[in-house]
Scaffold this active site. Structure first.
Site, mmCIF file in Angstrom:
data_model
loop_
_atom_site.group_PDB
_atom_site.id
_atom_site.type_symbol
_atom_site.label_atom_id
_atom_site.label_comp_id
_atom_site.label_asym_id
_atom_site.label_seq_id
_atom_site.Cartn_x
_atom_site.Cartn_y
_atom_site.Cartn_z
ATOM 1 N N SER A 34 0.799 -1.231 0.000
ATOM 2 C CA SER A 34 0.000 0.000 0.000
ATOM 3 C C SER A 34 0.830 1.280 0.000
ATOM 4 C CB SER A 34 -0.958 0.019 1.189
ATOM 5 O OG SER A 34 -0.269 0.255 2.397
ATOM 6 N N LYS A 77 0.264 4.796 6.631
ATOM 7 C CA LYS A 77 -0.268 5.609 5.518
ATOM 8 C C LYS A 77 0.357 6.998 5.587
ATOM 9 C CE LYS A 77 -3.298 2.394 4.479
ATOM 10 N NZ LYS A 77 -2.749 1.350 3.667
#
Length: 167
Positions: A34, A77
């Protein structure tokens, strides 16, 4: 006498190292794609666990946090928008306060539109750098700031990828 002195130094080093390891710096393994291309599965980073006890997150920070849908899991993230900012994704671009933000770290590809949405107090909007393979604020909503565990500080393994993250 010399043995006690050496033993005392070793014990002090281990104690200080343990406090730093568990209280300030925490190693973290990148588990998924990710955050590609900047971080790939298997990369190891150090996370500063004190960063958000004294400072607010900023746009661009790479953060580790407790996953809101299962707080036993941790995710990594990038902060895209903070309190009071309006965020929108359209035409494969991110707009914050109606201005396109430059994202040289993003893996190219198409991703669906989102927003516009204003980030309320106490929350941040986060995305993975690999937008096509990232579970992030687009799916499970804005991230409460009290879920933040720390700020990525250093990629230390593999050694040829060693680097500090923007501070």
């Amino acid at each position: 006498m010399k043995k006690k002195w050496v033993f005392g130094i070793i014990a002090a080093v281990l104690l200080i190292g343990g406090v730093l390891r568990w209280g300030v710096w925490q190693p973290y393994l990148i588990p998924s794609p990710s955050m590609e291309p900047g971080m790939i599965p298997g990369d190891r980073i150090l996370v500063n666990r004190l960063a958000y006890r004294w400072w607010a997150p900023n746009r661009g920070d790479i953060i580790v946090f407790a996953f809101p849908m299962d707080t036993k899991r941790t995710f990594i993230k990038r902060v895209i928008a903070v309190e009071g900012e309006k965020v929108e994704l359209r035409d494969n671009k991110v707009f914050v306060n109606e201005k396109v933000i430059q994202e040289p770290y993003v893996k190219p590809g198409d991703y669906p539109p989102f927003g516009p949405e204003v980030v309320p107090e106490g929350k941040v909007f986060v995305l993975g750098d690999n937008r096509r393979q990232s579970e992030d604020s687009r799916e499970w909503g804005l991230l409460p700031k009290n879920y933040l565990l720390g700020k990525a500080w250093l990629l230390y393994y593999p050694f040829q990828r060693f680097r500090f993250f923007g501070q």
